[in-house]
Write an enzyme that holds these catalytic residues in place. Sequence first.
Site, PDB file in Angstrom:
ATOM      1  N   LYS A  35       0.850  -1.203   0.000  1.00 14.71           N
ATOM      2  CA  LYS A  35       0.000   0.000   0.000  1.00 14.71           C
ATOM      3  C   LYS A  35       0.879   1.245   0.000  1.00 14.71           C
ATOM      4  O   LYS A  35       2.086   1.159   0.281  1.00 14.71           O
ATOM      5  CB  LYS A  35      -0.929  -0.035   1.212  1.00 14.71           C
ATOM      6  CG  LYS A  35      -0.244  -0.053   2.546  1.00 14.71           C
ATOM      7  CD  LYS A  35      -1.192  -0.546   3.634  1.00 14.71           C
ATOM      8  CE  LYS A  35      -0.489  -0.620   4.964  1.00 14.71           C
ATOM      9  NZ  LYS A  35      -0.887   0.339   5.930  1.00 14.71           N
ATOM     10  N   HIS A 162      -5.763  -7.125  13.477  1.00  8.01           N
ATOM     11  CA  HIS A 162      -4.529  -6.318  13.370  1.00  8.01           C
ATOM     12  C   HIS A 162      -4.072  -5.961  14.783  1.00  8.01           C
ATOM     13  O   HIS A 162      -4.892  -5.621  15.630  1.00  8.01           O
ATOM     14  CB  HIS A 162      -4.820  -5.058  12.550  1.00  8.01           C
ATOM     15  CG  HIS A 162      -3.584  -4.309  12.131  1.00  8.01           C
ATOM     16  ND1 HIS A 162      -2.513  -4.913  11.506  1.00  8.01           N
ATOM     17  CD2 HIS A 162      -3.261  -2.997  12.233  1.00  8.01           C
ATOM     18  CE1 HIS A 162      -1.580  -4.003  11.251  1.00  8.01           C
ATOM     19  NE2 HIS A 162      -2.007  -2.837  11.686  1.00  8.01           N
ATOM     20  N   ARG A 222       1.436 -10.848   7.379  1.00  6.67           N
ATOM     21  CA  ARG A 222       1.126  -9.624   6.621  1.00  6.67           C
ATOM     22  C   ARG A 222       2.147  -8.522   6.915  1.00  6.67           C
ATOM     23  O   ARG A 222       1.777  -7.437   7.351  1.00  6.67           O
ATOM     24  CB  ARG A 222      -0.265  -9.098   7.024  1.00  6.67           C
ATOM     25  CG  ARG A 222      -1.456  -9.810   6.477  1.00  6.67           C
ATOM     26  CD  ARG A 222      -2.710  -8.918   6.569  1.00  6.67           C
ATOM     27  NE  ARG A 222      -2.779  -8.086   7.740  1.00  6.67           N
ATOM     28  CZ  ARG A 222      -3.453  -8.357   8.850  1.00  6.67           C
ATOM     29  NH1 ARG A 222      -4.164  -9.459   8.955  1.00  6.67           N
ATOM     30  NH2 ARG A 222      -3.440  -7.516   9.860  1.00  6.67           N
ATOM     31  N   TYR A 266      15.668  31.070   4.654  1.00  3.86           N
ATOM     32  CA  TYR A 266      14.528  31.793   5.246  1.00  3.86           C
ATOM     33  C   TYR A 266      14.674  31.896   6.760  1.00  3.86           C
ATOM     34  O   TYR A 266      14.989  30.909   7.433  1.00  3.86           O
ATOM     35  CB  TYR A 266      13.224  31.057   4.956  1.00  3.86           C
ATOM     36  CG  TYR A 266      12.825  31.052   3.508  1.00  3.86           C
ATOM     37  CD1 TYR A 266      12.597  32.233   2.816  1.00  3.86           C
ATOM     38  CD2 TYR A 266      12.640  29.847   2.846  1.00  3.86           C
ATOM     39  CE1 TYR A 266      12.200  32.220   1.486  1.00  3.86           C
ATOM     40  CE2 TYR A 266      12.247  29.821   1.520  1.00  3.86           C
ATOM     41  CZ  TYR A 266      12.029  31.006   0.841  1.00  3.86           C
ATOM     42  OH  TYR A 266      11.643  30.981  -0.471  1.00  3.86           O
ATOM     43  N   ASP A 315      12.263  23.326  -2.217  1.00  4.84           N
ATOM     44  CA  ASP A 315      12.975  22.582  -3.267  1.00  4.84           C
ATOM     45  C   ASP A 315      14.480  22.497  -3.047  1.00  4.84           C
ATOM     46  O   ASP A 315      15.178  21.901  -3.859  1.00  4.84           O
ATOM     47  CB  ASP A 315      12.750  23.268  -4.626  1.00  4.84           C
ATOM     48  CG  ASP A 315      11.325  23.753  -4.774  1.00  4.84           C
ATOM     49  OD1 ASP A 315      10.440  22.887  -4.772  1.00  4.84           O
ATOM     50  OD2 ASP A 315      11.101  24.976  -4.832  1.00  4.84           O
TER      51      ASP A 315
HETATM   52  C1  LIG Z   1      -3.976  -4.317   8.085  1.00  5.91           C
HETATM   53  C2  LIG Z   1      -2.490  -4.209   8.016  1.00  5.91           C
HETATM   54  N1  LIG Z   1      -1.755  -5.341   8.006  1.00  5.91           N
HETATM   55  C3  LIG Z   1      -0.410  -5.303   7.943  1.00  5.91           C
HETATM   56  C4  LIG Z   1       0.276  -4.113   7.901  1.00  5.91           C
HETATM   57  C5  LIG Z   1       1.802  -4.113   7.855  1.00  5.91           C
HETATM   58  O1  LIG Z   1       2.316  -3.525   9.011  1.00  5.91           O
HETATM   59  P1  LIG Z   1       3.908  -3.333   9.228  1.00  5.91           P
HETATM   60  O2  LIG Z   1       4.362  -2.412   8.160  1.00  5.91           O
HETATM   61  O3  LIG Z   1       4.023  -2.751  10.582  1.00  5.91           O
HETATM   62  O4  LIG Z   1       4.513  -4.680   9.098  1.00  5.91           O
HETATM   63  C6  LIG Z   1      -0.447  -2.923   7.924  1.00  5.91           C
HETATM   64  C7  LIG Z   1       0.272  -1.651   7.910  1.00  5.91           C
HETATM   65  O5  LIG Z   1      -0.062  -0.667   8.461  1.00  5.91           O
HETATM   66  C8  LIG Z   1      -1.867  -2.968   7.976  1.00  5.91           C
HETATM   67  O6  LIG Z   1      -2.602  -1.856   7.980  1.00  5.91           O
END
Ligand SMILES: Cc1ncc(COP(=O)(O)O)c(C=O)c1O
Length: 378
Positions: A35, A162, A222, A266, A315
């Site tokens: 993601k 989660h 995950r 700045y 920049d």
């Molecule tokens: C639903 C879910 N699973 C797994 C992950 C992976 O987490 P991490 O990057 O801490 O391993 C995320 C990340 O935020 C998540 O939202």
Amino acid sequence: MRATQAVVHLENLRHNIRALKRLAGPDIRMCLAVKADAYGHGSVRVARAAAEEGVAAFGVATVEEGIELRRAGFEQPILLYSLTVPEEAGEVVEHGLQPFVADRESVERLNDEAERRGAEVRVHLKIDTGMGRVGCSPEEAADLGEHAASCGRLRLEGVCTHFAVADEQTDRGMVEYTSRQIELLRGCLEQMRGRGVDPRLVHAANSGALLGRPEAHFDMTRPGIMAYGYYPSNGQERTVELKPVMELRTQVVFLKTVPAGIGLSYGLTYETTRRTRIATLPVGYADGYRRSLSNRATVSICGKRYPVVGRVCMDQCMVDLGPDAPVRLYDTAVLFGPGDGDPDAEEIAGLTGSIPYEVTCLVGRRVPRVYTDEPAGR
Ligand SMILES: Cc1ncc(COP(=O)(O)O)c(C=O)c1O
């Protein structure tokens, strides 16, 4: 090609994924979080390398992110970690994405949409066992799971949760909190199975739990951040060697020698205290190199660290080289990366009260991602 680039070291990514796969063992699948454009690294190229390392599925946050992978030809399961709005149901079905579901209404909406299109949708029931973000309550889980499994066009592909503090292994209370989350998930599964509902996959482990909680590996892990080379926090023993994947680098585009007493950038927040050379780098907060790094960060040029002085602009930013540094025009400056002695994203995060996740995610769209298979770093 712009001087400022995010070099993505794919061999380091592969190294990290192999290390994570060893932690879980050969029988447990891995769904890699890609993601937010793979935490800023570029989801298509990351997913391609990950698939070659045996990653079985990908996690995205938005429908668009899922469609991008489908359009690039990925046929693997793509799990939609964040919930969607009703208007997105059609595309979820059309592109064969696997959404997390947490309420009856979205279960029924997806079923109706699949019915209309003569398709099937694979859903993952998300249970909130203690993260407090999205998910049905553990008390509702068996009913909702049973309902989803009974919908003609849905398949209950997964049941998941989660963790909120799985990366906090040094605090007893936090360790117990994660244990309670695991127990709640197990309880839900038992109830569901008691009613004849058996999801194909159970999954829960983010990076923290993949590393520290083998009992939470279930059928699929995950992870995200550890694949990109960073630990989720300081709360765990660092037993796996990770290699940062992204290197944000640029080149010196201007050099000048100034006397003592000159204010820079700045607000004139930095004043030279001696005759010195100042290098200007064409990178700023619009590239994700945050303004709060002003007068705090260091960059690495030819293996030596120099302080970022004055305010980081949109920049550009400046570096004080001192009077005799052998730095030349167009030398490479590393803002963060895997190189020995270079700052890494964790160091940058530490300077601004942030986390490595945010540092790599915020590298701006206008910074070209450049992919290399050359191993890099320590
Ligand atoms: C639903 C879910 N699973 C797994 C992950 C992976 O987490 P991490 O990057 O801490 O391993 C995320 C990340 O935020 C998540 O939202």
